[in-house]
Design an enzyme around this catalytic site. Structure first.
Site, short mmCIF file in Angstrom:
data_model
loop_
_atom_site.label_atom_id
_atom_site.label_comp_id
_atom_site.label_asym_id
_atom_site.label_seq_id
_atom_site.Cartn_x
_atom_site.Cartn_y
_atom_site.Cartn_z
N ALA A 67 0.87 -1.18 0.00
CA ALA A 67 0.00 0.00 0.00
C ALA A 67 0.90 1.22 0.00
CB ALA A 67 -0.87 -0.01 1.26
N GLY A 113 0.75 -4.96 0.90
CA GLY A 113 -0.45 -5.02 0.06
C GLY A 113 -0.19 -5.62 -1.31
N GLU A 116 -0.39 -9.23 -0.68
CA GLU A 116 -1.81 -9.53 -0.42
C GLU A 116 -2.60 -9.56 -1.73
OE1 GLU A 116 -1.96 -6.38 2.68
OE2 GLU A 116 -3.06 -7.91 3.81
N GLU A 136 4.54 -5.21 7.32
CA GLU A 136 3.70 -4.23 8.04
C GLU A 136 4.15 -3.98 9.47
OE1 GLU A 136 2.58 -6.47 5.93
OE2 GLU A 136 1.07 -5.54 4.64
N1 COA Z 1 4.61 3.23 -0.41
C1 COA Z 1 5.02 4.42 -0.89
N2 COA Z 1 6.16 4.58 -1.58
C2 COA Z 1 6.91 3.49 -1.79
C3 COA Z 1 6.57 2.22 -1.30
C4 COA Z 1 5.35 2.12 -0.58
N3 COA Z 1 4.92 0.95 -0.09
N4 COA Z 1 7.54 1.34 -1.65
C5 COA Z 1 8.45 2.04 -2.33
N5 COA Z 1 8.09 3.34 -2.42
C6 COA Z 1 8.81 4.43 -3.10
C7 COA Z 1 10.01 4.91 -2.28
O1 COA Z 1 9.59 5.84 -1.27
C8 COA Z 1 10.84 5.54 -3.37
O2 COA Z 1 10.27 6.80 -3.68
P1 COA Z 1 11.25 8.08 -3.92
O3 COA Z 1 12.09 7.69 -5.11
O4 COA Z 1 10.27 9.18 -4.24
O5 COA Z 1 12.02 8.27 -2.66
C9 COA Z 1 10.59 4.63 -4.57
O6 COA Z 1 9.37 3.96 -4.30
C10 COA Z 1 11.69 3.60 -4.79
O7 COA Z 1 11.84 2.86 -3.58
P2 COA Z 1 13.26 2.73 -2.77
O8 COA Z 1 12.95 2.46 -1.34
O9 COA Z 1 14.13 3.89 -3.09
O10 COA Z 1 13.85 1.41 -3.48
P3 COA Z 1 14.90 0.41 -2.83
O11 COA Z 1 15.35 -0.48 -3.95
O12 COA Z 1 15.92 1.13 -2.03
O13 COA Z 1 14.06 -0.49 -1.79
C11 COA Z 1 12.14 -1.76 -1.05
C12 COA Z 1 13.05 -1.34 -2.23
C13 COA Z 1 10.97 -2.53 -1.61
C14 COA Z 1 12.94 -2.66 -0.08
C15 COA Z 1 11.65 -0.49 -0.30
O14 COA Z 1 11.10 0.41 -1.25
C16 COA Z 1 10.60 -0.75 0.75
O15 COA Z 1 10.91 -1.24 1.83
N6 COA Z 1 9.32 -0.37 0.47
C17 COA Z 1 8.25 -0.45 1.41
C18 COA Z 1 7.76 -1.85 1.56
C19 COA Z 1 6.68 -1.92 2.61
O16 COA Z 1 6.90 -1.71 3.79
N7 COA Z 1 5.48 -2.23 2.18
C20 COA Z 1 4.39 -2.47 3.04
C21 COA Z 1 3.46 -1.34 3.03
S1 COA Z 1 2.07 -1.71 4.09
#
Ligand code: COA
Length: 259
Positions: A67, A113, A116, A136
């Site tokens: 999400a 999400g 999910e 989460e």
């Molecule tokens: N919601 C909002 N933005 C998200 C996102 C999410 N769930 N997942 C990634 N993004 C965004 C990042 O903020 C970043 O945006 P920016 O370039 O404007 O800063 C962009 O997507 C790229 O992600 P980034 O974190 O820079 O890539 P990465 O390769 O370093 O890491 C992940 C990849 C997947 C490990 C990391 O993005 C992450 O942990 N995301 C969240 C996962 C999460 O907790 N999801 C559950 C949500 S309930």
């Protein structure tokens, strides 16, 4: 039906191809994307010409990284509960109850999400580069789009509790071993494999296929989903949730205190 800004769609040889198209945000599911997805699933369910749906993410990095966390920051417990309920009804349950088979072609990260969403689909095919997790609890939350229920159904309660409480990610090989995905293929073969499954199902009797989906879905019951929705909402009232979301947005590690 017109295509939205966040979902690409193409109807070809009776398969509806849906692609989540926010690659810069790793296809994170914001409200608008979920609304467009809901419309497309309704279209698939109601349109005779559609015999199957293939759902994937744009780009090579992510199916969907969850999400959209940036939309969570201002929500309280009631908003959180409403968010989960609406999302489950309009998107996740709608996919799961779709009378046409929905295959998730998981091309990269399937987190929160995003996982999910993949689990709400009827069949999962993953690229060997895909990674899976429900992170989460790192945000002070729990899965709210049916993840606690569907993960336990797919891989068993023991492994589900471990994955959810540790927030650990797993790779494609492990995901296949524990039954989280049906197949793992090289990235270049992801679409072909997914379509071949849909083609096989298309040669079967459509009413029987729809009946099979209804019958399989009837096991389990609704109580767990309701508990998940309530518990998800409660998390939004905690200090740890505010800390978790702030830490993500500030790109730092969260420090939780249990209140
Ligand atoms: N919601 C909002 N933005 C998200 C996102 C999410 N769930 N997942 C990634 N993004 C965004 C990042 O903020 C970043 O945006 P920016 O370039 O404007 O800063 C962009 O997507 C790229 O992600 P980034 O974190 O820079 O890539 P990465 O390769 O370093 O890491 C992940 C990849 C997947 C490990 C990391 O993005 C992450 O942990 N995301 C969240 C996962 C999460 O907790 N999801 C559950 C949500 S309930």
């Amino acid at each position: 039906m017109s295509a939205g800004r966040n979902i690409l769609r193409e109807l070809k040889e009776q398969v509806l191809y849906l692609t989540i198209n926010r690659p810069d945000k790793l296809n994170a599911l914001n409200r608008e994307t979920l609304e467009e997805l809901a419309q497309q699933i309704e279209f698939a369910a109601q349109t005779r010409e559609v015999r199957g749906v293939l759902l994937t993410g744009a780009g090579e990095k992510a199916f969907a990284a969850g999400a959209d966390i940036s939309e969570f920051a201002t929500l309280g417990p009631e908003d959180g509960e409403a968010l989960a309920r609406r999302g489950q009804e309009q998107v996740f349950d709608a996919i799961s109850n779709c009378p046409k088979p929905v295959v998730a072609a998981i091309n990269g990260f399937a987190l929160g999400g995003g996982l999910e969403l993949a689990m709400a689909c009827h069949i999962r095919v993953a690229s060997d580069q895909a990674r899976f997790g429900l992170p989460e609890v790192t945000l002070g939350l729990i899965p709210g789009y049916g993840g606690t229920q569907r993960l336990a159904g797919l891989i068993g309660r023991g492994r589900a509790i471990e994955m959810i409480t540790t927030a650990e990610m797993i790779g494609a090989e492990q995901a296949e071993k524990i039954g989280l995905v049906n197949y793992v293929v090289p990235g270049a073969e992801l679409q072909t494999k997914s379509v071949s499954i849909l083609e096989q199902i298309r040669s079967r009797a459509p009413l029987a296929v729809a009946a099979a989906i209804r019958a399989v879905n009837a096991s389990g019951g609704r109580e767990g989903f309701e508990t998940e929705i309530r518990e998800f909402g409660q998390c939004f009232g905690t200090a740890d949730f505010r800390e978790g979301v702030a830490a993500f947005l500030e790109k730092r590690k969260a420090s939780f205190i249990g209140t």
